[in-house]
Design an enzyme around this catalytic site. Structure first.
Site, mmCIF file in Angstrom:
data_model
loop_
_atom_site.group_PDB
_atom_site.id
_atom_site.type_symbol
_atom_site.label_atom_id
_atom_site.label_comp_id
_atom_site.label_asym_id
_atom_site.label_seq_id
_atom_site.Cartn_x
_atom_site.Cartn_y
_atom_site.Cartn_z
ATOM 1 N NE ARG A 126 -5.519 6.469 1.013
ATOM 2 C CZ ARG A 126 -4.224 5.900 0.857
ATOM 3 N NH1 ARG A 126 -3.147 6.542 0.355
ATOM 4 N NH2 ARG A 126 -4.064 4.858 1.319
ATOM 5 C CD GLN A 156 -3.441 1.087 0.527
ATOM 6 O OE1 GLN A 156 -3.943 1.819 -0.095
ATOM 7 N NE2 GLN A 156 -2.424 0.952 0.819
ATOM 8 C CG ASP A 210 2.959 3.043 -6.712
ATOM 9 O OD1 ASP A 210 2.808 2.149 -5.804
ATOM 10 O OD2 ASP A 210 2.782 4.261 -6.623
ATOM 11 C CD GLU A 211 -1.859 2.123 -5.444
ATOM 12 O OE1 GLU A 211 -2.370 1.310 -4.699
ATOM 13 O OE2 GLU A 211 -1.651 3.185 -4.664
ATOM 14 C CE LYS A 248 2.203 0.154 -0.539
ATOM 15 N NZ LYS A 248 1.586 0.966 0.603
ATOM 16 C CB THR A 249 4.515 5.806 -3.822
ATOM 17 O OG1 THR A 249 3.206 5.282 -3.828
ATOM 18 C CG2 THR A 249 4.658 6.884 -4.994
#
Ligand SMILES: Nc1ncnc2c1ncn2[C@@H]1O[C@H](COP(=O)(O)OP(=O)(O)OP(=O)(O)O)[C@@H](O)[C@H]1O
Ligand SMILES: [Mg+2]
Length: 659
Positions: A595, A243, A212-213, A29-30
Site C-alpha cells: 500500500r 493478494q 476488479d480484485e 490493474k485497476t
C-alpha cells in the site's frame, strides 16, 4: 489513452472475449479497468448501460466512477454500473425479486438480525445458544460457495446441523419477506438458473463485465459472473493471486484456475511494472511473497528509484508504539509539509486501533477508522431503521420485534409469545397476526398491540401520500423517542444519541435529494442497509489520517504507511496454524507493504497486555523474510530491562527523596 504501458494498452483494447489480467500489486490493474470503461464508451461507442464494473468496496466504486466521469468529460454515462457484487445483486433483486415469489420492498437483514433469527429457529430444535454463531457461519459459507438449500451437505456435526437448518432458515427469511447479505448474490444466481426470461434480460443489459480484485471472488460470485456472461463471454477480470485474503469467506483463488478451464479461449496478460512504490518497498514485498507457492513468478520492478529504507520501530509497549508512530507521523508531516491524508496506520485486527486513536486524539490529529465499529451498530440507529423497515415491509418480523417495545408500549414477552405462536400456526408475519380475530390476549395488551399496528398503517399511508422527508423526520417525536432515551440513560448520553439520530435523518435527506439518488423509502432503506451491513459511508474529502485493518486497505495506496504490531500472534494471527493459513497471513502482510508509495514504517512492541496479562511478544517471523539491507531497526538497543535496584535509585533521584 496516454499513460498506459503496452501490456495495459493491449488489455484495454481487447474488447471481445474473456481476458484475465494477472499481475502484482500496484501494477495498474485497476487503472486498466477504469481506462477500459472509458474506451468502451468513448471509442467503441458502447452505450454506457451495457457496461458493468464490479469493485470490492463502495469506496473503490465511487473512486472509479469519478475517474471515468473525469475522463469522459460530458459523454453520456447514464446507466453505467460500477458497484460491488452485493450492490449489483441488489440491483438485480430490486427488479426481479417478485419472480422469486418475494414481494417488492423486501428487507435486508444485517448480521445481528440474521443471528437472532437463527437463535430463534434453534430454540425450536433445542440447540445450545452459542451454537447459533457457528451455524450462521456455516450457512453463510454454503451460500458463498453458491450452494442452494437443497444442495448443502457436510460431514462434520455442526456442518450437518447447518445443512439441515439452512432450508428452514431460508423459509423463515422468505416468510418475513427478507433476505440476508449472502442472498444478495445467491438469489440472483437462483433466479438466472430457473428463469430464462430474466436471465436473457440481464445478459442483454450487461454486455461487458469487468471485475476488479477477481482473486477474492467466491463460488457464488463466480456463478453470477457465468450467468451474466451468457454466450458473449466479454469478461475482463483483473487480480493478483498473491493478494487473495478472504479464503475464510469462501473466496477461492481457485476462481483463477476455473476461468482457464471454463474458457478455453481465455487470454492472459501479465503486468510487471509497478507504478506505486519505490524500489526498497518492492524489494521487501517481492522477497516476502517469494516464500509462498506461486502460479508464476512475478517480479515487480519500479522506475521510481530506490527510495527510503524501511524503518522498523522497536517499542517498549503498545502505548509507546502508538506514541512513537504518532510522533514520527507528525515530524514527517512537518518536514514534508504534507497532508494528513497522506498517512495510513494499518493493523491486522480491529482492536489494535485503540491506542492509536488515543494517541492521535491527544495530539489533535484528525483521523478516520475504516472497517471499525459502525455507526449502524448503535442502538438508536438500529431502532430508527427498524421503524423505517416496517414502513416498507410490515412483515419484517425482526424489525417488528425491535420496534414494538422501543419505546415500551406495555407489550410483554408473554403477549409476544402468544402472537408468535399464532403467527407460526397460520404462517403469517407478526404484524399480520395481530389483526387475527381470535388472537386471545388481555384487553390492555391487545389494545397496545393494535394501537401500534394502526400507527404503523397510518404512517405508511402518510409516507406514500405526502412528502417523504418530513414524514420520516417526525417518526422519533411521534413515538416519544427522546423521552425514552432520557429514561434510558443520562441526559448527556441521551443528547448524544438523539444527535446521532438527527445525523442519520440529515443523511437520508441528502441521499434523497441527490441527483440519480434513491427516491422511494424502499430504495433509500436498501441503500442504507447496504452501508450498514457492508461498510460505512465515508467522508472521503476530509484531510484525515486513515486507520484501517489490512483487509479493508486492499486496493488503496498512501504515500506513507505505518504497519503496526508486526509480531507473532498478531501477524500471523494466533488462530493461524496450518501452512495454508500462514500463507494467507503472509499475503495479508504483502497487501499491507504494497500500500506504501514512498515510505513504509513497521513497528513491534516488546510488551503487550492481553486478557489482563503482560506478555512479551516475538517480532513476526515475516520480518526475517525481508532482506536486512532494506531495513533499519530503530530503538532496539534500549531493549534491556532496567535492573530493579537501579530503577529504585533512579526513582529516588527524580523524587529527590534521597532516602
Ligand atoms: N501506465 C501507468 N503510468 C503511470 N502511472 C500508472 C500507470 N498505471 C498505473 N499507474 C498508477 O499506479 C498506481 C497503482 O495502480 P493501480 O491502483 O491501478 O494498481 P493495481 O494493480 O490495481 O494495484 P492493487 O493490486 O494494489 O489493487 C496508481 O496510482 C495508478 O494511477
Ligand atoms: Mg487495484
Amino acid at each position: 489513452m496516454a499513460e498506459l504501458n503496452p501490456q495495459q494498452m493491449a488489455a484495454v483494447h481487447q474488447v471481445h472475449g474473456p481476458l484475465l489480467v494477472l499481475a502484482g500489486a500496484g501494477s495498474g490493474k485497476t487503472r486498466v479497468i477504469t481506462r477500459k470503461i472509458v474506451h468502451l464508451i468513448r471509442d467503441q461507442q458502447v452505450d454506457a448501460r451495457h457496461v458493468c464494473a464490479v469493485t470490492f468496496t463502495n469506496k473503490a466504486a465511487r473512486e472509479m466512477k469519478t475517474r471515468v466521469a473525469e475522463a469522459l468529460q460530458g459523454v453520456q454515462t447514464r446507466g453505467l454500473m460500477v458497484s460491488t457484487f452485493h450492490h449489483l445483486g441488489l440491483q438485480i433483486l430490486r427488479q426481479e425479486i417478485h419472480r422469486l415469489d418475494y414481494r417488492p420492498g423486501f428487507s435486508i437483514l444485517d448480521h445481528g438480525d440474521s443471528l437472532t433469527l437463527i437463535r430463534g429457529l434453534l430454540r425450536d430444535s433445542q440447540g445450545a445458544a452459542d451454537l447459533a454463531e457457528a451455524i450462521q457461519g456455516r450457512i453463510s459459507r454454503f451460500k458463498n460457495d453458491g450452494l442452494l438449500p437443497e444442495e448443502a451437505a457436510s460431514d462434520d456435526r455442526i456442518g450437518a446441523q447447518a445443512a439441515a437448518l439452512y432450508p428452514v432458515y431460508q423459509r423463515a427469511l422468505h416468510a418475513c419477506n427478507a433476505v440476508d447479505l449472502d442472498d444478495l448474490i445467491l438469489l440472483p444466481t437462483r433466479l438466472f438458473h430457473a428463469d430464462e426470461e430474466a436471465r436473457l434480460r440481464w445478459q442483454e443489459r450487461i454486455r461487458y463485465l469487468l471485475v476488479d480484485e477477481y482473486q477474492d471472488s467466491n463460488g457464488a460470485q463466480y456463478r453470477l459472473i457465468r450467468w451474466l456472461l451468457g454466450s458473449r463471454h466479454n469478461l475482463t477480470a483483473v487480480g493478483d493471486d498473491d493478494q487473495s485474503i478472504y479464503s475464510w469467506r469462501g473466496a477461492a483463488a481457485d476462481n483463477l484456475y476455473r476461468l482457464a478451464q471454463d474458457f478455453p479461449d481465455l487470454q492472459v496478460i501479465k503486468l510487471e511494472q509497478n507504478y506505486r512504490s519505490t524500489g526498497r518497498i518492492l524489494t521487501a514485498a517481492n522477497a516476502l511473497i517469494a516464500h509462498n507457492p506461486h502460479l508464476f513468478e512475478k517480479r515487480l520492478w519500479s522506475s521510481m528509484g530506490e527510495g527510503h529504507i524501511l524503518r522498523v520501530l522497536s517499542c517498549a509497549d503498545e502505548s509507546d508504539e502508538a506514541e512513537q508512530v504518532v510522533n514520527a507521523l507528525l515530524r514527517d508531516r512537518f518536514q514534508r509539509q504534507s497532508e494528513f491524508r497522506d498517512y495510513a496506520i494499518l493493523y491486522r485486527s480491529n482492536h489494535q486501533s485503540r491506542p492509536f486513536e488515543a494517541a492521535l486524539r491527544a495530539a489533535h490529529v484528525p483521523y478516520i477508522v475504516s472497517g471499525g465499529l459502525s455507526f449502524f451498530e448503535r442502538a438508536e440507529i438500529k431502532d430508527y431503521l427498524a421503524y423505517l423497515r416496517l414502513l416498507v415491509n410490515p412483515d419484517d418480523d425482526q424489525a417488528f420485534l425491535r420496534a414494538v417495545n422501543t419505546p415500551r408500549r406495555g407489550v410483554g414477552s408473554a403477549t409476544l409469545e402468544r402472537l408468535g405462536t399464532l403467527a407460526k400456526e397460520r404462517n403469517l408475519s407478526l404484524f399480520a397476526a395481530l389483526w387475527e380475530e381470535d388472537l386471545e390476549l388481555p384487553d390492555k395488551a391487545l389494545t397496545a398491540l393494535r394501537d401500534f399496528g394502526q400507527w404503523l398503517n397510518a404512517k405508511t399511508d402518510e409516507v406514500a401520500k405526502t412528502e417523504l422527508i418530513p414524514a420520516l423526520r417526525s417518526v422519533p417525536e411521534e413515538i416519544g423517542y427522546l423521552e425514552y432515551l432520557r429514561n434510558e440513560g443520562e441526559e448527556k448520553a441521551a443528547a448524544r444519541r438523539w444527535e446521532n439520530l438527527q445525523e442519520l435523518i440529515a443523511w437520508i435527506d441528502r441521499l434523497a435529494t441527490q441527483e440519480d439518488g434513491p427516491q422511494t423509502l424502499a430504495e433509500i432503506l436498501n441503500r442504507l442497509m447496504l452501508f450498514a451491513v457492508l461498510e460505512r459511508e465515508e467522508d472521503d474529502d476530509r484531510d484525515v489520517v486513515r486507520l484501517s485493518t489490512l483487509h479493508a486497505a486492499k486496493g488503496l495506496e498512501f504515500p506513507q504507511v505505518f504497519l503496526v504490531g508486526v509480531e507473532e500472534e498478531l501477524l500471523p494471527h494466533r488462530n493461524s496454524e496450518t501452512p495454508e493459513q500462514i500463507e494467507e497471513e503472509r499475503r495479508l502482510f504483502y497487501v499491507g507493504i504494497t500500500r506504501a508509495r514512498f515510505q513504509l514504517t513497521l513497528s513491534t512492541a516488546r510488551k503487550r497486555r492481553r486478557y489482563g496479562e503482560d506478555i512479551a511478544p516475538e517480532p513476526s517471523r515475516f520480518l526475517q523474510e525481508i532482506p536486512k539491507e532494506v531495513m533499519d531497526w530503530q530503538g532496539k538497543a534500549e531493549e534491556k530491562d532496567m535492573d530493579p535496584a537501579a530503577a529504585c535509585a533512579r526513582l529516588r533521584e527524580i523524587l529527590g527523596t534521597g532516602a
